[in-house]
Design an enzyme around this catalytic site. Structure first.
Site, short mmCIF file in Angstrom:
data_model
loop_
_atom_site.label_atom_id
_atom_site.label_comp_id
_atom_site.label_asym_id
_atom_site.label_seq_id
_atom_site.Cartn_x
_atom_site.Cartn_y
_atom_site.Cartn_z
N SER A 144 11.68 3.71 19.39
CA SER A 144 10.75 4.82 19.18
C SER A 144 10.84 5.37 17.77
O SER A 144 9.82 5.73 17.18
CB SER A 144 11.00 5.93 20.21
OG SER A 144 12.33 6.39 20.16
N GLU A 145 12.06 5.45 17.19
CA GLU A 145 12.21 5.80 15.79
C GLU A 145 13.37 5.05 15.16
O GLU A 145 14.38 4.77 15.82
CB GLU A 145 12.46 7.31 15.59
CG GLU A 145 11.21 8.14 15.38
CD GLU A 145 10.64 8.65 16.68
OE1 GLU A 145 9.52 9.18 16.66
OE2 GLU A 145 11.31 8.53 17.71
N THR A 146 13.19 4.73 13.88
CA THR A 146 14.28 4.26 13.03
C THR A 146 14.42 5.25 11.89
O THR A 146 13.43 5.65 11.27
CB THR A 146 13.98 2.86 12.48
OG1 THR A 146 13.89 1.93 13.57
CG2 THR A 146 15.08 2.39 11.53
N HIS B 8 16.17 12.97 18.04
CA HIS B 8 17.20 12.02 18.47
C HIS B 8 17.66 11.12 17.34
O HIS B 8 18.84 10.78 17.25
CB HIS B 8 16.72 11.21 19.68
CG HIS B 8 15.92 10.00 19.36
ND1 HIS B 8 14.58 10.04 19.01
CD2 HIS B 8 16.26 8.68 19.32
CE1 HIS B 8 14.14 8.82 18.79
NE2 HIS B 8 15.13 7.97 18.97
#
Length: 287
Positions: free
Chosen positions: A44-46, A76
């Protein structure tokens, strides 16, 4: 370059929300390369971070990318980045980040990287990390008929959130409705700036959480985000007003779940949780 995958808002592997973390030696490489890495990691995110010169307002510059877009604020992946910095011995105590949404901080409690149990924010247990984020404003709005149809369940209230996250916060009838929700993601995609957070009060607060939530973000390439730290900057004021307390614990997720301890402090929200590194490898593709 060393690339980690970290499960955030959990004290055990394969729970919570996984994020990629890449610490850079110098400045940020070209955006096209950052997007390619985020798409390859496909979480979902890097998060991408590099150290800043001493003496300024922040210690690290921080950016976040979904597989398809850069985002203004991410909880997160910030927690995951602070965990990597702390467990790598690059900082102890307070870590200051410069991001698109302003200055964010994360502070480790006890021994960095040691698994613990999240308690109320502000009374963090050993190994937890507490982040200081801007509180999202909430504006009551009428439920868009298309959003109502896409969710396909009873809606009690809808609020628009601040520009930092740009979500719709939708209160459902009860915890069961949140857990069993199967929204039409294609229909949601064109009706939100970022996503839709659905929430309800906990059915049984003795289980250790006060409210539940799930987050759907098809507009930025994420069907469902397991645990969304930034969403809790809106969930905190929403539930504080209803439950009459400023320190609360939220449980988020469908198949994967995680807990976020929150403490509302006016225009700031403190988010507390654990993180666990599950993969530690080498990124061979250079900018």
């Amino acid at each position: 370059m060393r690339l980690r995958i970290v499960d955030a808002f959990t004290d055990r592997p394969f729970r919570g929300n996984p994020a990629g973390v890449l610490l850079l030696d110098g400045g940020f490489p070209p955006d096209a390369w950052l997007r390619q890495v985020a798409a390859e990691v496909n979480l979902s995110e890097t998060a991408f971070a590099h150290p800043l010169p001493p003496g300024g307002d922040a210690d690290w510059a921080l950016r976040w990318f979904t597989p398809t877009a850069e985002v203004d604020m991410c909880g997160h992946a910030t927690l995951a980045t602070a965990h990597v910095i702390a467990t790598s011995g690059l900082a102890t105590g307070l870590i200051r980040f410069s991001a698109r949404c302003g200055i964010l901080t994360a502070e480790t409690a006890g021994t960095a990287g040691t698994a613990g149990t999240a308690g109320s924010a502000g009374s963090a247990g050993e190994g937890t990390i507490t982040m200081d984020f801007p509180t999202s404003s909430l504006t009551p709005v009428e439920a868009d008929p298309a959003v109502r149809s896409a969710l396909g369940t009873e809606i009690r209230s809808v609020h628009d959130t601040s520009e930092h996250i740009g979500d719709l916060l939708v209160e459902l009838a009860d915890e069961r409705a949140v857990r069993e929700l199967t929204p039409d993601l294609a229909a949601l995609r064109g009706h939100t700036r970022r996503g839709v957070i659905v929430t309800a009060a906990a059915e049984d607060p003795s289980r250790g959480y006060d409210f539940v939530s799930r987050g759907f973000f098809p507009a930025v390439g994420i069907d469902e985000d397991p645990v969304t730290g930034s969403a809790h900057t809106a969930l905190a004021p929403f539930w504080a007003a209803r439950l009459g307390r400023t320190s609360l614990v939220g449980l988020q997720g469908g198949a994967r779940t995680g807990r976020v301890a929150v403490r509302l402090a006016g225009d700031r929200t403190l988010l507390t949780g654990n993180a666990v590194t599950v993969i530690d490898g080498e990124l061979l593709a250079r900018p």
